[in-house]
Motif scaffolding. Structure first.
Motif, mmCIF file in Angstrom:
data_model
loop_
_atom_site.group_PDB
_atom_site.id
_atom_site.type_symbol
_atom_site.label_atom_id
_atom_site.label_comp_id
_atom_site.label_asym_id
_atom_site.label_seq_id
_atom_site.Cartn_x
_atom_site.Cartn_y
_atom_site.Cartn_z
ATOM 1 N N LEU A 112 0.822 -1.213 0.000
ATOM 2 C CA LEU A 112 0.000 0.000 0.000
ATOM 3 C C LEU A 112 0.860 1.268 0.000
ATOM 4 N N PHE A 170 0.302 -4.039 -6.767
ATOM 5 C CA PHE A 170 -1.062 -4.582 -6.853
ATOM 6 C C PHE A 170 -1.007 -6.112 -6.942
ATOM 7 N N HIS A 207 -6.304 -0.640 -3.109
ATOM 8 C CA HIS A 207 -5.555 -0.928 -4.341
ATOM 9 C C HIS A 207 -6.409 -0.660 -5.580
ATOM 10 N N LEU A 208 -7.701 -0.991 -5.491
ATOM 11 C CA LEU A 208 -8.573 -0.721 -6.644
ATOM 12 C C LEU A 208 -8.707 0.780 -6.867
ATOM 13 N N LEU A 245 -6.938 -6.209 -14.675
ATOM 14 C CA LEU A 245 -6.097 -7.262 -14.094
ATOM 15 C C LEU A 245 -5.416 -8.063 -15.201
ATOM 16 N N VAL A 299 -2.473 -6.120 -16.487
ATOM 17 C CA VAL A 299 -1.315 -6.178 -15.579
ATOM 18 C C VAL A 299 -0.612 -7.532 -15.709
ATOM 19 N N LEU A 300 -1.396 -8.612 -15.808
ATOM 20 C CA LEU A 300 -0.790 -9.942 -15.933
ATOM 21 C C LEU A 300 -0.031 -10.068 -17.253
ATOM 22 N N TYR A 322 3.409 -8.311 -17.146
ATOM 23 C CA TYR A 322 4.514 -8.947 -16.425
ATOM 24 C C TYR A 322 4.752 -10.402 -16.815
ATOM 25 N N PHE A 323 3.710 -11.090 -17.252
ATOM 26 C CA PHE A 323 3.879 -12.521 -17.506
ATOM 27 C C PHE A 323 3.569 -12.928 -18.943
#
Lengths: 84, 209
Positions: free
Chosen positions: A31, A39, B57-58, B124, B127-128, B131-132
């Protein structure tokens, strides 16, 4: 210095606590750092550790307690009446 | 007035201390009070921590700097600063038609029911992939851009309703609202994030502070 846990339930409680506190520390760190990587760290590391701690705690509730019943404690069932 | 973050930190610190106490004395589970304490610090508080952390986080993921932190999005961020009054993303960003700190999210979220959830699942996936996976050369929308997103803010606004282009055809507004025609179709507002045409484009230097 705390006494070592003696039963499996106490060991699970201690493990659950360690998992939850590890996850909480990682959550606080994520955070404080902004970005997609923090995240992901929250979701897949902190979230997983905390959830694992909660599940371990729940298992400690349903597992054998400090005074688990043994076979010798269980009284024999009454014998069936003879057939007439 | 004590800031909320201080209260949150104090509560979190208290739970951490209780958690350490439970780790140190797991035998307290034998007493009813200890069972209640264990339930509080090993189930309720961690559950609350996950919910609060996920919400935080959201919230952070709706910020423009979050979106632009990936290399592939840099040029899209640059397009917000193009000095052209016809360039839709730049006009919205530079004139504060959208909040600057949530510029990407405001125009690229779905305002329908479950829209936020759908947007988050797409985010999401981004983001995945970042990185992947393998980031594609051209970033494309999952589906054609919906007028609903524009109309979420513009519908009913005087400048929008009375714009000469919108009043020329009496059926235009009906078609826009029913998604029969797109706001972004050729000849209308078709200049949006053309990130390959930056060579000779002037850029706005930003507001003077």
């Amino acid at each position: 210095m705390s006494a070592p846990p003696t039963t499996s339930a106490e060991r699970r409680i201690r493990l659950a606590g360690v998992l939850v506190i590890s996850g909480a520390i990682i959550e606080v760190v994520t955070l404080m750092i902004r970005g997609p990587l923090s995240f992901l760290a929250f979701m897949f590391v902190a979230g997983a550790l905390i959830t694992a701690g909660m599940v371990t705690y729940l298992f400690s509730l349903i597992g054998p307690g400090p005074r688990a019943a043994t076979r010798s404690d269980v009284s024999k069932p009454p014998s069936a009446p003879p057939p007439q | 007035m004590v800031p909320p973050i201080v209260w949150i930190a104090a509560i979190a610190g208290a739970f951490m201390a209780l958690l350490l106490y439970v780790i140190g004395k797991p035998a307290l589970l034998r007493d009813p009070g200890g069972k209640l304490l264990a339930f509080l610090v090993l189930f309720l508080a961690p559950g609350a921590a996950i919910l609060v952390g996920a919400g935080q986080h959201l919230e952070l993921s709706t910020r423009t700097d979050f979106c632009l932190s990936c290399h592939v999005m840099e040029k899209y961020g640059k397009s917000l600063m193009i000095d052209d009054s016809e360039y839709i993303p730049a006009v919205h960003y530079q004139n504060n038609y959208v909040p600057r700190k949530n510029a990407c999210y405001t125009c690229h979220t779905d305002y329908a029911m479950y829209g936020t959830l759908r947007s988050k699942m797409h985010g999401l996936k981004h983001v995945l992939v970042q990185y992947f996976g393998t980031v594609p050369d051209t970033v494309e929308l999952y589906s054609p851009y919906k007028n609903r997103t524009c109309l979420h803010c513009h519908e009913g606004a005087r400048k929008f309703e009375e714009a000469s282009g919108h009043k020329e055809d009496e059926w235009l507004m009906t078609q826009l609202k029913s998604e029969e025609r797109s706001c972004l179709e050729a000849g209308c507002h078709d200049a949006a994030h053309e990130v390959t045409e930056f060579a000779d484009v002037p850029f706005w230097k930003g507001a003077k502070r």
